[in-house]
Design an enzyme around this catalytic site. Structure first.
Site, short mmCIF file in Angstrom:
data_model
loop_
_atom_site.label_atom_id
_atom_site.label_comp_id
_atom_site.label_asym_id
_atom_site.label_seq_id
_atom_site.Cartn_x
_atom_site.Cartn_y
_atom_site.Cartn_z
N THR A 68 -11.07 -1.38 3.55
CA THR A 68 -12.46 -2.44 4.46
C THR A 68 -12.57 -2.23 6.31
O THR A 68 -13.45 -2.39 6.64
CB THR A 68 -12.80 -3.99 4.06
OG1 THR A 68 -11.37 -4.65 4.39
CG2 THR A 68 -12.86 -4.21 2.38
N LYS A 76 1.08 -1.27 -0.07
CA LYS A 76 -0.48 -0.26 0.08
C LYS A 76 0.93 1.28 -0.07
O LYS A 76 0.49 2.34 0.60
CB LYS A 76 -0.56 -0.05 1.30
CG LYS A 76 -1.83 -0.95 1.32
CD LYS A 76 -2.87 -0.86 2.16
CE LYS A 76 -3.89 -2.18 2.88
NZ LYS A 76 -3.20 -3.15 3.43
O1 C5P Z 1 -7.79 -11.07 8.20
P1 C5P Z 1 -8.65 -10.38 7.49
O2 C5P Z 1 -9.33 -11.50 6.66
O3 C5P Z 1 -9.20 -9.64 7.82
O4 C5P Z 1 -7.57 -10.45 6.54
C1 C5P Z 1 -7.50 -8.97 5.48
C2 C5P Z 1 -6.33 -8.86 4.48
O5 C5P Z 1 -6.59 -7.38 3.54
C3 C5P Z 1 -5.17 -8.27 5.51
O6 C5P Z 1 -3.90 -8.03 5.20
C4 C5P Z 1 -5.54 -6.70 5.76
O7 C5P Z 1 -4.14 -5.67 5.78
C5 C5P Z 1 -5.77 -6.16 4.06
N1 C5P Z 1 -7.33 -5.52 3.43
C6 C5P Z 1 -7.51 -5.25 3.88
N2 C5P Z 1 -8.39 -3.81 3.56
C7 C5P Z 1 -8.25 -3.30 2.39
C8 C5P Z 1 -6.96 -3.64 1.34
C9 C5P Z 1 -6.13 -4.99 2.25
O8 C5P Z 1 -8.48 -5.90 5.75
N3 C5P Z 1 -9.00 -2.27 2.13
#
Ligand code: C5P
Length: 238
Positions: A121, A68
């Site tokens: 998210t 990012k």
């Molecule tokens: O454990 P979980 O399923 O919540 O992990 C989601 C992953 O996606 C994490 O590594 C987080 O950093 C990443 N992520 C996110 N939202 C975003 C971009 C990336 O949760 N917009």
């Protein structure tokens, strides 16, 4: 026709959100052929994340480097060019026009796909209002996706809740990668804008990122298989 289960497997990205590469490698071994795409993020960056990326690629896995990037254009361009040399498949930068533009320049003619992060998210309306945006989350996601399309990045990272709306605005020209996925009945953790694997695929997400629902499960392989089945169900015509 490709078996929906095989197609679903191609679309699953497992986040290696560990404290060290040894634990990450163990998960990769445990998941075996079930998972072929892994996300390496900031948690591993300083403790061997890049070397792990090289190793996984040598094993035939695809790697999504989720660093990012957010910096001045010159620095982003340089960083993206370095990431491209690692032969990773996906890379993220923040979804701001100047940053995405610099990323496209940095990527050059490599095959690496660049994604703009629209709105994390884990953020909701209160969070974006605190950042100074006077609009709702969906409008900000759509505005950033429009910019992404304009500057020529390959896709966006967005919650599945916005995927359907994004498809309307960006047709199929932008790939959509959705984190914040929780299998039916699973814990939400810190994610605020969540959807099930079935809902996310039906909403038009091309790839789903899952971390905790797989790596924190008592049987990660069984958890991955369950998620793949849910995704495959969504890929089958009704
Ligand atoms: O454990 P979980 O399923 O919540 O992990 C989601 C992953 O996606 C994490 O590594 C987080 O950093 C990443 N992520 C996110 N939202 C975003 C971009 C990336 O949760 N917009």
């Amino acid at each position: 026709m490709t078996d929906p289960l095989d197609l679903a497997r191609e679309k699953l990205i497992v986040a290696l959100d560990y404290w060290n590469v040894e634990d990450a490698k163990k998960l990769v071994r445990d998941l075996g052929d079930e998972v072929s795409f892994y996300k390496i993020g900031l948690g591993l960056q300083l403790v061997g994340g890049n070397e792990l990326a090289r190793e996984l690629i040598a094993q035939g896995k695809r790697v999504f480097l989720d660093y990012k990037y957010y910096d001045i254009a010159e620095t982003v361009q340089r960083a993206v060019a370095q990431a491209a040399k690692l032969n990773v498949t996906f890379l993220t930068v923040h979804g701001v026009a100047s940053i995405m533009k610099a990323a496209v320049a940095g990527r050059g003619d490599s095959d690496m796909k660049v994604f703009g992060v629209t709105v994390l998210t884990s953020m909701d309306a209160d969070d974006i209002s605190e950042m100074g945006f006077e609009c709702n989350v969906e409008d900000l996601v759509i505005a950033r996706a429009r910019k992404a399309l304009e500057v020529g990045v390959d896709g966006v990272i967005a919650s599945a809740l916005e995927a359907a709306e994004l498809r309307k605005h960006a047709s199929n020209k932008l790939m959509i990668v959705s984190p914040g996925i929780r299998p039916t009945g699973g814990a939400r953790h810190d994610q605020k804008r969540v959807a099930t694997p079935f809902e996310a695929i039906r909403a038009g997400a091309d790839y789903l990122v899952l971390g905790r629902p797989i790596y924190a499960a008592s049987d990660p392989k069984a958890a991955a298989q369950g998620i793949i089945r849910e995704m495959a169900d969504a890929l089958r015509p009704d």
